[in-house]
Design an enzyme around this catalytic site. Structure first.
Site, short mmCIF file in Angstrom:
data_model
loop_
_atom_site.label_atom_id
_atom_site.label_comp_id
_atom_site.label_asym_id
_atom_site.label_seq_id
_atom_site.Cartn_x
_atom_site.Cartn_y
_atom_site.Cartn_z
N PRO A 1 -2.44 -5.06 -8.96
CA PRO A 1 -2.49 -5.85 -10.20
C PRO A 1 -2.99 -5.40 -11.10
CG PRO A 1 -3.61 -5.93 -7.36
CD PRO A 1 -3.13 -4.57 -7.76
N GLU A 2 -2.41 -5.94 -12.41
CA GLU A 2 -2.63 -5.65 -13.84
C GLU A 2 -3.57 -7.10 -14.74
OE1 GLU A 2 -0.65 -3.44 -16.46
OE2 GLU A 2 0.70 -2.62 -14.34
#
Ligand SMILES: [Zn+2]
Length: 271
Positions: free
Chosen positions: A2-3
């Site tokens: 996840p960014e």
């Protein structure tokens, strides 16, 4: 992994579900995340109202009175919102049940994520105090980045991924923003001029904003979705495109390793 856009998308999904809601139950199934979930967390959370959900870098911050509950997704974490939660599986480590009946369920197969309780002021906690400005913070401009990198001989891509310089630009968006700005990822940060930093920060903001906009379109399905909320694929220009023709000039995209991560770039468009 996840960014920033996935975390921001999750935050936007959580705000209407969680803000103003009271916690009626907290069930921790496995405390062994990146750091052990504190034994006092359930007691701290019991009966409390969530006043807001903020984001700093890739940390989700649930504001509860003067205290803050911090969630980080690590490598594989995600938070689902469920009205009728099915029996939990081995990779689901905690449930937070709200007075609306919605259960926030944390799933994280690799368990590098975190659930922590921060006493006020949360921003003084070492995890948050070390963070540089947010990419969308007006103070995070070309002048700031240029000045902060005058002595940095590290490659510009690694500087861009340094959370102490600018927070939350992960591998995918560093690759994409450098392509958009026409900057070679291996260039020493201290050799970049202020006008090139201006193009770079614009490119970082554009790439992140596009991903956040795309993530927003997945929010419709947030409650009771069985997938990973807020996860989406963009049409990348260089990331994951080694050997494929550059979408601008047709040259084969090159891939190298920097700091243990894959860097992809166009040897012709990026100088
Ligand atoms: Zn090219």
């Amino acid at each position: 992994m996840p960014e920033l856009p996935e975390v921001e998308t999750t935050r936007r999904g959580l705000v209407p579900l969680a803000v103003g809601r009271r916690v009626v139950a907290t069930k921790i199934y496995d405390r062994r995340l990146r750091w052990p979930v504190p034994r006092t967390l359930e007691k701290n959370l019991a009966g409390r109202v969530i006043d807001g959900v903020d984001r700093r870098g890739k940390y989700l911050l649930f504001r509860i009175g003067r205290d803050t509950m911090l969630i980080h997704f690590g490598m594989t974490g995600s938070l689902q919102a469920l009205k009728r939660p099915p029996p939990r599986t081995a990779h689901e480590h905690f449930d937070i049940v709200l007075d609306s009946g919605v259960t926030l369920r944390y799933r994280d197969p690799r368990r590098f994520g975190a659930l922590l309780w921060l006493k006020a002021p949360a921003e003084a906690h070492p995890l948050l105090a070390s963070l540089g400005p947010e990419p969308f913070d007006p103070a995070c401009d070309a002048r700031y980045l240029w000045r902060a990198t005058r002595r940095r001989k590290t490659a510009i891509k690694l500087a861009l991924m340094d959370n102490g310089l600018i927070t939350g630009v992960g591998n995918i968006y560093a690759n994409e923003a450098l392509f958009r700005a026409g900057i070679r990822p291996t260039l020493s940060a201290h050799r970049l001029s202020q006008p090139r930093f201006a193009r770079l920060i614009d490119a970082v903001r554009e790439t992140l904003a596009e991903a956040i906009a795309k993530g927003g379109s997945t929010l419709r399905d947030y409650v009771d979705s069985d997938g990973e909320p807020g996860y989406f694929q963009l049409d990348y220009s260089v990331y994951g495109r080694e050997g494929l023709p550059c979408r601008v000039c047709g040259t084969a995209i090159k891939s190298i390793r920097q700091g243990g991560r894959a860097t992809s770039y166009c040897p012709r468009c990026q100088r």
